[in-house]
Design an enzyme around this catalytic site. Structure first.
Site, PDB file in Angstrom:
ATOM      1  N   HIS A   1       0.927  64.725  14.606  1.00 31.57           N
ATOM      2  CA  HIS A   1      -0.223  64.917  15.496  1.00 31.57           C
ATOM      3  C   HIS A   1      -0.899  63.587  15.841  1.00 31.57           C
ATOM      4  O   HIS A   1      -1.731  63.527  16.756  1.00 31.57           O
ATOM      5  CB  HIS A   1      -1.229  65.866  14.838  1.00 31.57           C
ATOM      6  CG  HIS A   1      -2.004  66.689  15.826  1.00 31.57           C
ATOM      7  ND1 HIS A   1      -2.128  66.351  17.152  1.00 31.57           N
ATOM      8  CD2 HIS A   1      -2.709  67.844  15.671  1.00 31.57           C
ATOM      9  CE1 HIS A   1      -2.871  67.248  17.771  1.00 31.57           C
ATOM     10  NE2 HIS A   1      -3.229  68.178  16.896  1.00 31.57           N
TER      11      HIS A   1
ATOM     12  N   ASP B   1       0.236  65.499  20.887  1.00 24.26           N
ATOM     13  CA  ASP B   1      -0.840  66.477  20.941  1.00 24.26           C
ATOM     14  C   ASP B   1      -0.277  67.890  21.042  1.00 24.26           C
ATOM     15  O   ASP B   1       0.904  68.082  21.359  1.00 24.26           O
ATOM     16  CB  ASP B   1      -1.748  66.211  22.148  1.00 24.26           C
ATOM     17  CG  ASP B   1      -2.551  64.929  21.985  1.00 24.26           C
ATOM     18  OD1 ASP B   1      -2.842  64.556  20.834  1.00 24.26           O
ATOM     19  OD2 ASP B   1      -2.860  64.293  23.015  1.00 24.26           O
TER      20      ASP B   1
END
Length: 414
Positions: free
Chosen positions: A385, A389
């Protein structure tokens, strides 16, 4: 003058290995270039050949010893060893012993396994803690083949629980077989590969901000395509048409659209990879390994299937090289071959994502207002992450889903 047996160069970034097994004992005759000792690194297992003919005069590094590149493993002296010839009295005694043994074997009609095992057979025997002499051998001159060992394992699996307990064999020096006693334990040294796997998995958890997103894919169309062209494909290319080649193709389509998934973090920089080296997770007797298909975007379906088949065979036989296992920009793991319905795969550092395939299972689905039974597969994308995204991750997975549910897109490149 003694010829030293040294640890060869092991590959980029690998400076140490563990002596797994010696194929010869001190005093044995050796021939130049024959496998002499097996070394285990954190990535591959390799055999060190004899640098010269003669006899093994000394073993410096015993099995289980950690050795660095260039370290001395043992020494070879010129001249035949103890197995080259025997005194007449010894030969007569040995002949009588062999005659008695032969009569006993003929009486019991139990075939004996060959004492000389190939590396592939030796690995299977060691990993499964088997007694090679207890397995019927069907090879030439009574040699034990890999098929013999696999058949023995299958027979053991099919046997009732009590029969398994009675027939299970263990490697020399291991705990006795039979009924397990309460509180019994067995300690086995962790292999270098297993330690490295543990380190890398923990590194991924400690370093990356891992998150997993899921989707499901209807395999109806892909199964139809595969069923229609499977025989013709195999006849033309000599290799079976599997599902993995379609998923690799679909993943490359998605990687080109979402480059972050094919990138990696290096310090405070993002390295975007404009090539597609796809790692395919493969189970081996030593543990999970991830050989890499180089420039997979340039390969056809037959080349991908052939590459996967070659990697599987090399993994089983312990023949994977450092070149096979290094690099890789993205990884695909198929837990479905083991029956996994759903899982959250762990990243293969320094990659930023891994795609997990799973078991195909018929489930009731709502199709145009009606309930139909469809072959469905859950897909899982674990991603870093820090770099990827949620929007990019979900878009990537949906793109893979679209390509699999409509395989014609892969051929039309749309």
């Amino acid at each position: 003058m003694a010829q030293e047996i040294v640890v060869p160069a092991l590959g980029e970034s690998v400076v140490e290995a563990t002596v797994a097994k010696w194929f010869k004992a001190v005093g044995d005759t050796v021939t130049a270039d024959e496998p002499l000792v097996e070394l285990e690194t954190d990535k591959v297992t390799l055999e060190v050949p004899a640098p010269a003919s003669g006899h093994l005069s000394e073993i410096v590094a015993e099995s289980g010893t950690d050795v660095a590149v260039g370290a001395v493993l043992g020494r070879i002296e010129a001249g035949a060893g103890k197995k080259a010839g025997k005194p007449k009295t010894e030969a007569k005694t040995e002949a009588k012993t062999e005659a008695k043994t032969e009569k006993k074997e003929q009486k019991t009609e139990k075939p004996a396994a060959a004492t000389v095992l190939t590396p592939a057979v030796r690995k299977l025997v060691a990993e499964n803690r088997l007694d090679a002499s207890a397995i019927p051998a069907s090879g030439k001159d009574g040699r034990l083949t890999k098929e013999d060992v696999l058949a023995h394992l299958e027979k053991a699996k099919a046997a009732p629980p009590q029969a398994k307990a009675d027939t299970q064999t263990k490697a020399p020096g291991s705990a006795p077989t039979g009924e397990a006693k309460p509180g019994a334990e067995e300690r086995v040294r962790m292999s270098r590969l297993r330690k490295r796997i543990a380190e890398r998995l923990k590194e991924a958890q400690n370093t990356a901000a891992m998150l997993t997103t899921f989707n499901e894919v209807d395999m109806t169309a892909l199964k139809a395509v595969r069923d229609e062209y499977r025989d013709g494909f195999e006849k033309k290319y000599g290799v079976r048409l599997g599902y993995m080649s379609f998923f690799i193709k679909a993943a490359i389509v998605a990687l080109k659209e979402i480059p972050e998934v094919n990138a990696q973090i290096d310090g405070d920089e993002i390295v975007y990879k404009n090539h597609y080296d796809i790692g395919v997770a493969v189970g081996s007797p030593q543990g999970l390994v991830v050989p890499v298909l180089r420039n997979a975007d340039r390969l056809g379906f037959a080349e991908i299937e052939q590459g996967i088949g070659d990697f599987g065979a090399k993994a089983r036989d312990g023949k994977l090289t450092m070149e096979d296992l290094t690099g890789g920009t993205f990884t695909i793991s198929n837990g479905g071959v083991f029956g996994s319905l759903l899982s959250t795969p762990i990243l293969n550092p320094p990659q930023s994502a891994i795609l997990g395939m799973h078991k195909i299972q018929d489930r009731p689905m709502a199709i145009d207002g009606k309930v139909e039974i469809r072959p469905m597969m859950y897909l899982a994308l674990t991603y870093d992450h820090r770099l990827v995204d949620g929007r990019e991750a979900v878009t990537f997975l949906v793109r893979v889903k679209t390509c699999i549910e409509d395989p014609s897109r892969l051929f039309l490149d749309i």
